[in-house]
Write a protein that holds these residues in place. Structure first.
Motif, PDB file in Angstrom:
ATOM      1  N   MET A   1       0.826  -1.213   0.000  1.00 55.18           N
ATOM      2  CA  MET A   1       0.000   0.000   0.000  1.00 55.18           C
ATOM      3  C   MET A   1       0.852   1.252   0.000  1.00 55.18           C
ATOM      4  SD  MET A   1      -3.306  -0.903   2.399  1.00 55.18           S
ATOM      5  CE  MET A   1      -2.365  -1.402   3.845  1.00 55.18           C
ATOM      6  N   ALA A   2       1.991   1.216   0.697  1.00 58.34           N
ATOM      7  CA  ALA A   2       2.888   2.373   0.686  1.00 58.34           C
ATOM      8  C   ALA A   2       3.464   2.607  -0.702  1.00 58.34           C
ATOM      9  CB  ALA A   2       4.024   2.156   1.700  1.00 58.34           C
ATOM     10  N   ALA A   3       3.852   1.515  -1.390  1.00 63.94           N
ATOM     11  CA  ALA A   3       4.365   1.646  -2.751  1.00 63.94           C
ATOM     12  C   ALA A   3       3.303   2.187  -3.684  1.00 63.94           C
ATOM     13  CB  ALA A   3       4.876   0.284  -3.239  1.00 63.94           C
ATOM     14  N   LEU A   4       2.076   1.758  -3.501  1.00 66.77           N
ATOM     15  CA  LEU A   4       0.989   2.240  -4.359  1.00 66.77           C
ATOM     16  C   LEU A   4       0.752   3.724  -4.126  1.00 66.77           C
ATOM     17  CD1 LEU A   4      -1.276   1.640  -6.377  1.00 66.77           C
ATOM     18  CD2 LEU A   4      -2.755   1.058  -4.439  1.00 66.77           C
ATOM     19  N   ALA A   5       0.816   4.170  -2.857  1.00 65.35           N
ATOM     20  CA  ALA A   5       0.607   5.588  -2.565  1.00 65.35           C
ATOM     21  C   ALA A   5       1.658   6.453  -3.256  1.00 65.35           C
ATOM     22  CB  ALA A   5       0.649   5.821  -1.047  1.00 65.35           C
ATOM     23  N   VAL A   6       2.926   6.003  -3.245  1.00 66.73           N
ATOM     24  CA  VAL A   6       3.992   6.756  -3.919  1.00 66.73           C
ATOM     25  C   VAL A   6       3.712   6.835  -5.410  1.00 66.73           C
ATOM     26  CG1 VAL A   6       6.442   6.744  -4.501  1.00 66.73           C
ATOM     27  CG2 VAL A   6       5.717   6.205  -2.161  1.00 66.73           C
TER      28      VAL A   6
ATOM     29  N   CYS B   1      -5.421  -1.889  -3.867  1.00 72.29           N
ATOM     30  CA  CYS B   1      -6.008  -0.573  -4.142  1.00 72.29           C
ATOM     31  C   CYS B   1      -7.243  -0.350  -3.274  1.00 72.29           C
ATOM     32  CB  CYS B   1      -6.358  -0.461  -5.623  1.00 72.29           C
ATOM     33  SG  CYS B   1      -7.131   1.109  -6.071  1.00 72.29           S
ATOM     34  N   GLU B   2      -8.128  -1.345  -3.198  1.00 66.35           N
ATOM     35  CA  GLU B   2      -9.360  -1.205  -2.418  1.00 66.35           C
ATOM     36  C   GLU B   2      -9.066  -1.010  -0.937  1.00 66.35           C
ATOM     37  OE1 GLU B   2     -12.133  -3.998  -5.350  1.00 66.35           O
ATOM     38  OE2 GLU B   2     -11.723  -4.601  -3.290  1.00 66.35           O
ATOM     39  N   GLU B   3      -8.086  -1.758  -0.426  1.00 67.92           N
ATOM     40  CA  GLU B   3      -7.763  -1.612   0.998  1.00 67.92           C
ATOM     41  C   GLU B   3      -7.122  -0.258   1.265  1.00 67.92           C
ATOM     42  OE1 GLU B   3      -5.675  -4.889   2.651  1.00 67.92           O
ATOM     43  OE2 GLU B   3      -5.496  -3.992   4.637  1.00 67.92           O
ATOM     44  N   ALA B   4      -6.309   0.209   0.350  1.00 71.76           N
ATOM     45  CA  ALA B   4      -5.680   1.521   0.524  1.00 71.76           C
ATOM     46  C   ALA B   4      -6.726   2.633   0.503  1.00 71.76           C
ATOM     47  CB  ALA B   4      -4.632   1.749  -0.561  1.00 71.76           C
TER      48      ALA B   4
ATOM     49  N   PHE C   1      -3.715  18.010 -16.427  1.00 68.53           N
ATOM     50  CA  PHE C   1      -3.402  16.769 -17.111  1.00 68.53           C
ATOM     51  C   PHE C   1      -2.366  17.058 -18.191  1.00 68.53           C
ATOM     52  CE2 PHE C   1      -7.182  15.749 -14.938  1.00 68.53           C
ATOM     53  CZ  PHE C   1      -7.219  14.361 -14.803  1.00 68.53           C
ATOM     54  N   ALA C   2      -1.293  16.256 -18.223  1.00 59.33           N
ATOM     55  CA  ALA C   2      -0.219  16.446 -19.213  1.00 59.33           C
ATOM     56  C   ALA C   2      -0.664  15.919 -20.564  1.00 59.33           C
ATOM     57  CB  ALA C   2       1.045  15.736 -18.750  1.00 59.33           C
ATOM     58  N   LEU C   3      -0.154  16.518 -21.624  1.00 55.30           N
ATOM     59  CA  LEU C   3      -0.413  16.058 -22.978  1.00 55.30           C
ATOM     60  C   LEU C   3       0.689  15.113 -23.422  1.00 55.30           C
ATOM     61  CD1 LEU C   3      -1.505  19.453 -24.608  1.00 55.30           C
ATOM     62  CD2 LEU C   3      -2.955  17.655 -23.681  1.00 55.30           C
ATOM     63  N   GLY C   4       0.370  14.242 -24.355  1.00 49.80           N
ATOM     64  CA  GLY C   4       1.365  13.338 -24.899  1.00 49.80           C
ATOM     65  C   GLY C   4       1.461  12.046 -24.116  1.00 49.80           C
ATOM     66  N   ALA C   5       2.383  11.192 -24.523  1.00 47.63           N
ATOM     67  CA  ALA C   5       2.532   9.866 -23.913  1.00 47.63           C
ATOM     68  C   ALA C   5       3.221   9.982 -22.565  1.00 47.63           C
ATOM     69  CB  ALA C   5       3.346   8.956 -24.837  1.00 47.63           C
ATOM     70  N   THR C   6       2.902   9.028 -21.680  1.00 48.04           N
ATOM     71  CA  THR C   6       3.568   8.975 -20.382  1.00 48.04           C
ATOM     72  C   THR C   6       4.906   8.267 -20.546  1.00 48.04           C
ATOM     73  OG1 THR C   6       2.485   6.898 -19.850  1.00 48.04           O
ATOM     74  CG2 THR C   6       1.373   8.919 -19.170  1.00 48.04           C
ATOM     75  N   ARG C   7       5.818   8.551 -19.626  1.00 49.53           N
ATOM     76  CA  ARG C   7       7.104   7.895 -19.693  1.00 49.53           C
ATOM     77  C   ARG C   7       6.972   6.453 -19.211  1.00 49.53           C
ATOM     78  NH1 ARG C   7       9.880   8.340 -14.593  1.00 49.53           N
ATOM     79  NH2 ARG C   7       8.636   9.462 -13.044  1.00 49.53           N
ATOM     80  N   ASP C   8       7.752   5.570 -19.752  1.00 46.67           N
ATOM     81  CA  ASP C   8       7.629   4.146 -19.472  1.00 46.67           C
ATOM     82  C   ASP C   8       8.372   3.707 -18.234  1.00 46.67           C
ATOM     83  OD1 ASP C   8       7.661   3.326 -22.990  1.00 46.67           O
ATOM     84  OD2 ASP C   8       5.997   3.733 -21.621  1.00 46.67           O
ATOM     85  N   ALA C   9       9.287   4.523 -17.727  1.00 41.35           N
ATOM     86  CA  ALA C   9      10.082   4.089 -16.586  1.00 41.35           C
ATOM     87  C   ALA C   9       9.187   3.910 -15.368  1.00 41.35           C
ATOM     88  CB  ALA C   9      11.162   5.128 -16.284  1.00 41.35           C
ATOM     89  N   PRO C  10       9.361   2.799 -14.650  1.00 42.35           N
ATOM     90  CA  PRO C  10       8.526   2.587 -13.458  1.00 42.35           C
ATOM     91  C   PRO C  10       8.861   3.591 -12.368  1.00 42.35           C
ATOM     92  CG  PRO C  10      10.247   0.932 -13.571  1.00 42.35           C
ATOM     93  CD  PRO C  10      10.321   1.702 -14.853  1.00 42.35           C
ATOM     94  N   ILE C  11       7.851   3.878 -11.557  1.00 45.43           N
ATOM     95  CA  ILE C  11       8.039   4.778 -10.434  1.00 45.43           C
ATOM     96  C   ILE C  11       8.704   4.009  -9.302  1.00 45.43           C
ATOM     97  CG2 ILE C  11       6.808   6.212  -8.743  1.00 45.43           C
ATOM     98  CD1 ILE C  11       4.610   6.528 -10.880  1.00 45.43           C
ATOM     99  N   LYS C  12       9.681   4.610  -8.692  1.00 42.02           N
ATOM    100  CA  LYS C  12      10.387   3.951  -7.609  1.00 42.02           C
ATOM    101  C   LYS C  12       9.671   4.189  -6.288  1.00 42.02           C
ATOM    102  CE  LYS C  12      14.955   4.276  -9.764  1.00 42.02           C
ATOM    103  NZ  LYS C  12      16.343   4.764  -9.604  1.00 42.02           N
ATOM    104  N   ALA C  13       9.540   3.127  -5.530  1.00 39.41           N
ATOM    105  CA  ALA C  13       8.915   3.256  -4.206  1.00 39.41           C
ATOM    106  C   ALA C  13       9.871   3.963  -3.272  1.00 39.41           C
ATOM    107  CB  ALA C  13       8.567   1.879  -3.652  1.00 39.41           C
ATOM    108  N   ALA C  14       9.326   4.706  -2.337  1.00 45.79           N
ATOM    109  CA  ALA C  14      10.173   5.448  -1.385  1.00 45.79           C
ATOM    110  C   ALA C  14      10.867   4.488  -0.437  1.00 45.79           C
ATOM    111  CB  ALA C  14       9.293   6.410  -0.594  1.00 45.79           C
TER     112      ALA C  14
END
Length: 809
Positions: free
Chosen positions: A711-716, A759-762, A796-809
């Motif tokens: 859940m912490a990783a999802l929040a980040v 997601c539901e529990e968070a 909201f940003a225009l264009g494609a999102t970057r593919d790199a995964p988000i790093k958990a804190a």
């Protein structure tokens, strides 16, 4: 409120006091219901928008109206009269002989004859008078039975006993006069004088002097006299039905189903199989002793059972229907009226709203939350031409079905696809993603699995209101709050008391919410309650079902109904006969549609055999374990199965949870059949010290610390996506699963269902929230509390999102 409704109906005025005195009242069809032949005389019930005969009313002699039945009668529109059901217990003699309530109804119109009969009949402190004659209420042993006494000029006396009824004050007679009491009025049945065999002998001696002929043994039942269609009183429904039936036997006699029925030159004949053969012969070779003659060919008109009646005695058509179909006299009359189309229905609309308001002001409806009955026109006769029909029914008013004297008629033109306009209704849930409302469902399990306790816990949550801190029930969270009704045929009141006490240690049942949990232990409430039975012409819904359905439909917040177990409520081979299974499922579906509640039946599964003893691994295997014909599973909209986990796996579950292992302590469950979108997963239940199954699926899915990390990783990830103008949604093109490449590696490893659970529990814990963005109407965008989308300032940003995964804190 309408000025026309200023007082309670005669039934509402009298019924509570009569019941308090140990008597049994029944509503009588109002005299102003002109379309019904039984108006002012016959027991009635308001059902489907109109008044009709009260099926099975004679059973009220031993079980008076109470609770919902009484409230429904008080709520009924119009001005129903009040009838007193005869045959109710009225104390005992000194030797212990039981006595029952009877009525001596003196109908003589000649003054001298009336005076002679009144002097011959014992006096009673409870007597009533109407347009003619007098009725005296007494008590008698079962030796005294119903019969009628006729003189040269017509009826002299009706002796009314068990299975009969007498109309009493303050009802109104159909001629406009009010019934009125003579003397003391209503008296407790135990205080009434006894009418003995000696009293009967004295009365019959007087009646003989007035022209009555003793053609049968004393006190033997005498058939009603047969009159031609030209002789009957159109205002007398009994005489009318008898005369019309004798004139038109081809329309009803074959429908009795009597063996070897055949038409003759004079009418019909058949084997009277409603009584045993005096010679012991089977029906195939018995004599055709029952004959009906219309008077053709010089044969005197009438119905005779030559093996049971004296040569000059005749049965009426109602007598024959009573015996052949095993009905009460009132039900036999109703059957003939429907079969011969004698109801003469016209289009009538009753001002139900005004009547409902009148009762609501008197606090008669609110305690049980009764639904106001909608005013509905009775079906029009088929002879109305189209011009007249359009004047009565605007073309825009769709009437998908209507009831006629010949049965239900479906208007096919009303069900074209154009009927379904606008947005389709969303599914309403009793249990989120598991059990919808307004459907018939089943919970199947072996004995001792815990299904009854689990159903009771579900009912408790629905009635008292589910706490957000409580875990899932049947694989989901309880979403509906309202009245829950359980009818159990196996558990007595003591067992139910102990279970409720265990489930409700804080005594919430003594608050207002407790009124919404209704549990009926049938062993302490009169015994079995059949909903379906095999009749003479096949499977049929019982009168008990119809009365129960009316009670349930009157509860405006009804959310769930449970029948536990199903087999006890169906008096037919439901496990062997597919037709019985399908009929029962259709009946349950009708009840669910009418009440908009989840109608749940508890059922059994077979004992495991072969490889099944090693444990059920899939939902399909569990489905195949449901006992009985496949029509049961196929005919219901949803089936939830529970089964015991194999010994080895059960021990592992107990070890992980830190509880002692016991046989049948670990139970698996899941939806094995559904006609709609539900969550199909296997849940794990563990029995607690009170016997209740607790859903431990979430606890067993992973260690608590692991879930917190997820859940912490999802929040980040959610916070980062929202701040960069590319927020997630729970599902869809921008959903978490569809964009898992943008999530931290810890979350990319999860399957779709587990990711949704995180997601539901968070969201439940407030770690992340659903938000409405500019130009959007749904709270579908995910953010953390205080984030830009949550605060309504994000872009909201225009264009494609970057593919790199988000790093958990």
């Amino acid at each position: 409120m309408s000025d026309a409704v200023t007082t309670l109906s005669p039934f509402a005025q009298a019924a509570p006091g009569l019941i308090a005195m140990g008597l049994s009242p029944v509503p009588v069809i109002p005299v102003d219901v002109l379309h019904h032949a039984g108006r002012g005389k016959s027991p009635g019930v308001f059902r489907g928008g109109g008044w009709q005969g009260y099926p099975g009313w004679s059973k009220l002699a031993d079980c008076p109206l109470s609770g919902f039945d009484l409230k429904l009668a008080l709520q009924a529109p119009g001005s129903p009269g009040v009838g007193l059901v005869l045959g109710t217990p009225a104390g005992k003699r000194d030797d212990g002989t039981p006595l029952r309530l009877i009525c001596i109804d003196i109908d003589a119109t000649d003054h001298d004859a009336l005076d002679a009969i009144c002097r011959a009949c014992p006096a009673s402190p409870m007597s009533r008078r109407a347009a003619k004659g007098e009725a005296r209420f007494m008590r008698a042993s079962d030796e005294i039975i119903s019969r009628s006494y006729d003189g040269p000029s017509g009826r002299l006396v009706d002796l009314l006993a068990k299975s009969r009824m007498a109309v009493i004050p303050p009802s109104r007679h159909r001629d406009g006069m009010d019934y009125r009491w003579l003397g003391a009025g209503v008296v407790a049945p135990e205080e009434l004088p006894e009418f003995t065999i000696d009293d009967l002998a004295a009365l019959e001696e007087t009646l003989e002097g007035l022209g009555w002929e003793r053609t049968r043994a004393p006190n033997a039942a005498m058939p009603r006299p047969v009159r031609s269609a030209a002789e009957y009183d159109p205002g007398d429904p009994w005489a009318r039905a008898n005369a019309e039936a004798l004139a038109r036997p081809d329309e009803w006699f074959p429908a009795l189903g009597l063996p070897r029925s055949e038409q003759t030159a004079a009418g019909w004949r058949a084997v009277p199989n409603y009584r045993p053969s005096s010679s012991g012969r089977p029906d195939e070779i018995r004599k055709l002793n029952l004959s009906l003659s219309t008077g053709a060919g010089g044969v005197p008109p009438g119905i005779r059972d030559w093996g049971a009646c004296a040569p000059d005695d005749r049965l009426s058509a109602i007598d024959l229907v009573e015996r052949a179909l095993d009905l009460s006299a009132s039900d036999a009359l109703g059957w003939l009226e429907r079969t011969l189309d004698l109801s003469n229905d016209t289009s009538i609309v009753v001002d139900v709203e005004a009547m409902t308001l009148a009762y609501a002001e008197r606090d008669l409806l609110e305690p049980l939350r009764m639904k106001p009955v909608e005013a509905t026109p009775l079906p029009m006769v088929a002879s109305v031409d189209e011009t007249a029909r359009e004047a009565i029914e605007p073309p825009t008013a769709l009437a998908p079905t209507r009831e006629t004297s010949r049965g239900r008629v479906i208007d096919l033109a009303a069900w074209t696809s154009a009927r379904f306009v606008g947005e389709p209704p969303e599914i309403e849930w009793l249990v989120r993603d598991a059990i919808p409302l307004a459907i018939p469902a089943m919970v199947a399990a072996q004995g001792d699995a815990g299904k009854s306790m689990l159903l009771l816990d579900l009912a408790r949550r629905v009635a008292f209101g589910a706490s957000p801190l409580e875990g899932p029930c049947f694989g989901g969270m309880v979403e509906r709050e309202g009245t829950a009704v359980i009818l159990t045929a196996e558990d007595d009141a003591g067992s139910i008391h102990r279970r409720i006490a265990n489930l409700d240690p804080k005594n919430a049942r003594f608050t207002r919410g407790g009124e919404r949990l209704i549990v009926v232990p049938l062993p302490d409430a009169g015994g079995p309650l059949p909903l379906v039975r095999e009749g003479r012409r096949g499977l049929e819904a019982t009168d008990e079902y119809k009365r129960l359905a009316d009670q349930l439909a009157a509860i405006d917040d009804l959310s769930m109904v449970v029948f536990d177990p199903l087999q006890a409520f169906v008096h037919a081979p439901i496990n062997e006969d597919p037709a019985a299974g399908q009929f029962t499922c259709s009946l349950l579906a009708t009840l669910a549609a009418r009440t908009q509640a989840a109608v749940i039946v508890a059922h059994h599964t077979r004992k495991p055999t072969g490889d099944q003893r090693k444990g059920i691994k899939t939902l399909q295997e569990a489905r195949e374990m449901v006992r009985g014909t496949t029509a049961l599973v196929d005919g219901l909209r949803l089936v939830y199965a529970l089964w015991a986990e194999a010994d080895g796996e059960a021990r592992k579950v107990c070890q992980r949870l830190g509880v002692d292992y016991e046989a049948n302590r670990v139970i698996r469950g899941g939806v094995v059949k559904a006609n709609g979108p539900v969550r199909r997963r296997i849940s794990t239940f563990v029995r607690n010290s009170t016997g209740l199954l607790i859903d431990q699926t979430m606890m067993l899915s992973e260690a608590p610390s692991e879930r917190q990390d997820q859940m912490a990783a999802l929040a980040v990830a959610v916070e980062t996506a929202a701040r960069t103008g590319s927020p997630f949604t729970r599902h869809g093109a921008t959903g978490l699963d569809e964009n898992r490449h943008r999530l931290p590696p810890l979350l990319q490893e999860l399957g779709r269902d587990k990711l949704r659970q995180v997601c539901e529990e968070a969201m439940k814990r407030g770690i992340i929230v659903g938000c409405i963005a500019k130009g959007s109407t749904a709270a579908k965008w995910l953010d953390v509390p205080g984030g830009p989308i949550a605060e309504g300032v994000g872009d909201f940003a225009l264009g494609a999102t970057r593919d790199a995964p988000i790093k958990a804190a």
